[in-house]
Design an enzyme around this catalytic site. Structure first.
Site, PDB file in Angstrom:
ATOM      1  N   LYS A  95      42.270  13.141  46.493  1.00  0.00           N
ATOM      2  CA  LYS A  95      41.130  13.393  45.596  1.00  0.00           C
ATOM      3  C   LYS A  95      41.317  12.508  44.361  1.00  0.00           C
ATOM      4  O   LYS A  95      41.361  12.992  43.214  1.00  0.00           O
ATOM      5  CB  LYS A  95      41.063  14.874  45.191  1.00  0.00           C
ATOM      6  CG  LYS A  95      40.501  15.785  46.242  1.00  0.00           C
ATOM      7  CD  LYS A  95      39.058  15.478  46.628  1.00  0.00           C
ATOM      8  CE  LYS A  95      38.063  16.117  45.701  1.00  0.00           C
ATOM      9  NZ  LYS A  95      36.667  15.874  46.180  1.00  0.00           N
ATOM     10  N   ASP A 154      50.087  20.585  53.431  1.00  0.00           N
ATOM     11  CA  ASP A 154      50.349  21.964  53.852  1.00  0.00           C
ATOM     12  C   ASP A 154      49.075  22.575  54.444  1.00  0.00           C
ATOM     13  O   ASP A 154      49.083  23.137  55.546  1.00  0.00           O
ATOM     14  CB  ASP A 154      50.806  22.756  52.616  1.00  0.00           C
ATOM     15  CG  ASP A 154      51.408  24.092  53.000  1.00  0.00           C
ATOM     16  OD1 ASP A 154      51.594  24.344  54.196  1.00  0.00           O
ATOM     17  OD2 ASP A 154      51.689  24.902  52.092  1.00  0.00           O
TER      18      ASP A 154
END
Ligand code: NAD
Length: 422
Positions: A256, A313
């Protein structure tokens, strides 16, 4: 063709790094050093007898008598159940393993007052390689996550989490063969945290106002997100090396960087810079929200996914879901010196002790471990057994009783030994 999920040994990558003189790589890396335990004579005789060989004149038997020291951390919740199954499967391959069993998690808290007794790290530093079950991270206690601590203490900077469709396991998508490579030590999981309402957080608040006129709400807690060029470079190079040696064509970097310019921005810029020197493998960048959409929509278009710690994750759990759920997703945590193999899933307290846990994820993690130990015969060359996963969806989750979990492990053995790549 046999599985390549475990073909991630670091040695060639490290050798090249050493040639370029870029890293202070210790002399002994990657592999667990074989040792002759006291029981070598016994295992030599008994193992070879079990195979029907003479025990004295068979050179293969002598080679197999060399045991690898491996730390086994069963963990808590469903950890001990699935670790038992994995141990049984590994032992059935005939590869000589000397297990150093180390309790951690809930059992260790009860016994030693800490979820990670120092003996666990000492054991892994000795053996260099571990098989680990999941460990609960209690919410709202003073204990730091054992998993995060292990990865940081041992500098296990690369998490490798393959997601591959397995025969006999139903999923909503066409056959998939993805690998998530997750940076494992930096980012929001570094552990730099300021608790709401503490004097340190009040001081941080003042400093932020003085430094840059950022005014945090007085009731905010803060987690810091550091991402460095050096930390990123090594995982990006690892990803290229992994892709190249596995014959994979494309790496998709999730980020991002448009929002977090100075953390994800560093990750992206470093990856793009490295891509210049690694043109034989395509590198594409994608904002992680868009990546999530493509993974839900057309996951079969993805190959290697490279992500910073937190996104890695989340996305590896997502990929586990795409191929059949948490019970079948294996993983490896790798560094220059140590390697810890563990399933992607957690301690599953909702099914612990009920005999419902699927051991396939930890069995496949064990297959990766055997390849790391340079024991491909343990996972590749054994004859397929009857009642393979084609007949039985690798233990499933619908079994009852602990014995069936172990049986699930037995059923998963052929899966570990010969998953076709496509
Ligand atoms: P989880 O992975 O333990 O469970 C999520 C869901 O998947 C549950 O419904 C569970 O029953 C199911 N599941 C998980 N493994 C399964 C298996 N082998 N077979 C069948 N079903 C399975 O995730 P969670 O509930 O978010 O986490 C529980 C605890 O585990 C938390 O304390 C978390 O911090 C910890 N955790 C540890 C690790 C690790 O040790 N590496 C990883 C993730 C979570």
């Amino acid at each position: 063709m046999n599985v390549e999920i475990g073909d991630h040994r670091l040695a060639p990558f490290e050798e090249r790094a050493r040639e370029r003189n870029e890293y202070a790589v210790p002399e002994t890396v990657g592999m667990s050093l074989p040792s002759f335990p006291k029981t070598a004579f016994e295992s030599f005789v008994f193992d070879s007898q079990a195979r029907g060989t003479s025990g004295w004149l068979d050179p293969a038997a002598i080679v197999e008598a060399v045991n690898h020291l491996v730390t086994l951390v069963p963990g808590d919740g469903i950890g001990p159940e699935v670790a038992d199954a994995a141990r049984l499967v590994v032992e059935a391959t005939g590869v000589g393993i000397e297990w150093d069993v180390q309790p951690a998690g809930a059992e260790a808290i009860e016994r030693d007052g800490t979820p990670l007794p120092p003996e666990v790290l000492e054991s892994i530093r000795r053996s260099r390689v571990a098989l680990k079950g999941p460990i609960t991270t209690p919410v709202g206690t003073g204990f730091r996550s054992v998993n995060v601590t292990l990865r940081q203490e041992l500098d296990l900077f690369a998490a490798v989490r393959p997601s591959r469709s397995l025969p006999g396991v139903a999923s909503r998508h066409p056959p998939l063969d993805l690998v998530v490579i997750r940076e494992n030590t930096e980012d929001l999981y570094w552990g730099i945290e300021f608790e709401r309402g503490t004097p340190q957080t009040a001081l941080l608040r003042e400093q932020l106002i003085a430094l840059a006129r950022y005014e945090l709400p007085r009731d905010a807690g803060v987690t810091v997100k550091p991402i460095s060029i050096s930390g990123t470079r090594r995982i990006v190079r690892f990803a290229f090396d992994f892709a190249r040696r596995g014959g994979r064509k494309r790496i998709t970097v999730g980020h991002k960087a448009n929002i977090m310019k100075f953390s994800d921005g560093v990750f992206l810029a470093t990856a793009l810079e490295e891509a210049e020197a690694n043109r034989d493998v395509e590198l594409e960048e994608m904002q992680v929200d868009e990546l999530a959409m493509w993974l839900a929509w057309e996951p079969e278009t993805m190959d290697v996914l490279l992500l910073p710690n937190l996104y890695g994750d989340l996305v590896s759990d997502l990929c586990a879901g795409l191929t059949g759920g948490p019970g079948i997703a294996p993983g490896a945590n790798l560094g220059w010196e140590y390697a810890v193999f563990e399933p992607v899933h957690g301690s599953a307290p909702d099914i612990a002790g009920k005999g419902l846990a699927n051991p396939t994820a930890i069995v496949l993690s064990s297959a990766m471990l055997l390849r790391h130990l340079n024991e491909p015969t343990g996972v590749g060359d054994r004859p397929r057994r009857k009642n393979t996963c084609q007949d039985d969806p690798v233990g499933g989750t619908g079994v009852s009783g602990r014995a069936e979990v172990v049986e699930g492990g037995r059923a998963a053995l052929p899966v570990a030994s010969g998953i076709p790549r496509s």
